[in-house]
Design an enzyme around this catalytic site. Structure first.
Site: not given
Ligand code: COA
Length: 380
Positions: A162-164, A340, A365
């Protein structure tokens, strides 16, 4: 051919690349379209709303969006259908298997720029990691398609945190360098987040934007003079249902369910805010301590761009004072949350003015929960 006997096993960031879609949607345009959708919906369902069988939808507002998130605009790959109150989703012509996929296309653009900025020939690159929160298909991997288009002889695979995803990709690439399994690795993050966003959901319709970034992680022995040493990387995951997307190949068997809102991005935004801020701030401070770095002496924080308030609080806890734009630059206002890619855009656009020896932090995060830190120092 590079002489691999001279490799140092020390990973660095040689260069980055950024692809920004031409089209951008302002909050004003977004809210006008959303409110038109609300008006039409309430008009069509007036009888059911009147009798109490259905709740009326509520309008969105520019003021709320800016205050709650700091976002003023976002880039998108397909503006017209997103703003069409009858569609409110990105749409593009289906491509044949002989054409480059959309995700690969924008990934390649960012990757080419990173290679160019590093003065790197593709023959020297060993691997491509496509690290992003949504892949266009399960296989063949997007990374392999990007590898093929660039003409890289080596290997590639996709990874999703995901965002990481980008920081997890950077650590993975750095570990290949540390172990000697590769000397030059491209970490590509094409994020067409407009595809997973529920543009009809008032609580989140304003959050995301589309973009692609690329980071060239290399052995120090191969890197150009202008590079960033990777001082240390750290990853963390803790399971949470507070950011979730249930879309997947197992639920495509139930067509009536497949388009349901839980097959798009959903979140408990307040809980995310409350739980992720302390987790990430502590992780950064602990990791700085382990690396013998004074967190308050960090020259710049390139934080994940999810929400201006979250970034303000995290930066404050790390630096010990309210951070200014120079210490913690924002790209959220014009890009929105690009999953990300956010911290990489911030790094790409805001690292040229730093001096040799300056230490900074790339930090992501998001869903999982997941978090990643990459401490970097400008070489000189
Ligand atoms: N327009 C106008 N008002 C809105 C609105 C909109 N689009 N969306 C929600 N509101 C209203 C709600 O109705 C509510 O009103 P009430 O207090 O009268 O009940 C109020 O705003 C607060 O709603 P809430 O959803 O709690 O907003 P918030 O202030 O928590 O902000 C987020 C929402 C999502 C921006 C915020 O929680 C956030 O950014 N969290 C971090 C999580 C994140 O960014 N995740 C991304 C993935 S990493």
């Amino acid at each position: 051919m590079t002489d691999t006997t001279k490799m140092s096993g020390r990973p660095v960031i040689s260069a980055t690349g950024l692809f920004t879609p031409e089209d951008s949607i302002s909050n004003e345009e977004l809210v006008a379209s959303f409110n038109e959708y609300v008006r039409r919906h309430n008009e069509t369902n007036a009888a059911a709303i009147e009798s109490g069988q259905m709740d009326a939808l509520t309008e969105s507002s520019v003021e709320f969006i800016e205050k709650a998130s700091g976002i003023k605009a976002r880039h998108v790959m397909a503006k017209e259908p997103v703003l069409d109150p009858d569609v409110m989703a990105p749409r593009w012509p289906q491509r044949s298997n002989d054409e480059l996929s959309l995700l690969a296309e924008i990934g390649v653009k960012a990757a080419r720029q990173a290679l160019e900025n590093a003065g790197r020939k593709v023959e020297d690159v060993d691997a491509v990691l496509c690290a992003a929160s949504n892949m266009e298909r399960p296989y063949p991997a997007m990374a392999i398609e990007i590898q093929q288009e660039l003409g890289i002889d080596g290997f590639g695979f996709d990874m999703n945190v995901a965002c990481s995803s980008a920081t997890f990709g950077i650590q993975t690439a750095a570990d290949y360098i540390r172990s000697g399994n590769a000397k030059s690795v491209l970490v590509v993050s094409p994020e067409i987040t407009s595809g997973h966003l529920n543009w009809r959901d008032r609580d989140s319709h304003f959050i995301f934007g589309d973009v692609a970034t690329a980071v060239l992680v290399e052995d120090a022995a191969l890197a150009p003079a202008q590079h960033w040493d990777i001082v240390g990387t750290k990853l963390k995951t803790v399971f949470s249902n507070n950011i979730r997307n249930n879309f997947g190949f197992l639920n495509r068997a139930y067509p009536e369910d497949a388009e349901g809102p839980d097959k798009l991005f959903v979140q408990e935004g307040r809980k995310v805010f409350k739980e992720v801020v302390p987790m990430v701030a502590k992780m950064i401070v602990d990791e700085a301590e382990r690396l013998d770095i004074d967190p308050q002496g960090l020259r710049r924080l390139w934080l994940h761009q999810a929400n201006a308030g979250m970034n303000r609080l995290i930066a404050q806890r790390v630096l010990g004072h309210e951070a200014n734009e120079d210490e913690s630059p924002t790209v959220l206002d014009t890009y929105g949350n690009t999953s990300s890619a956010g911290s990489i855009i911030a790094f790409h656009l805001h690292n040229g003015d730093l001096e040799a020896g300056d230490t900074g932090l790339i930090c992501s995060f998001g869903a999982g929960y997941s978090a990643g830190t990459v401490f970097v120092r400008k070489a000189g």
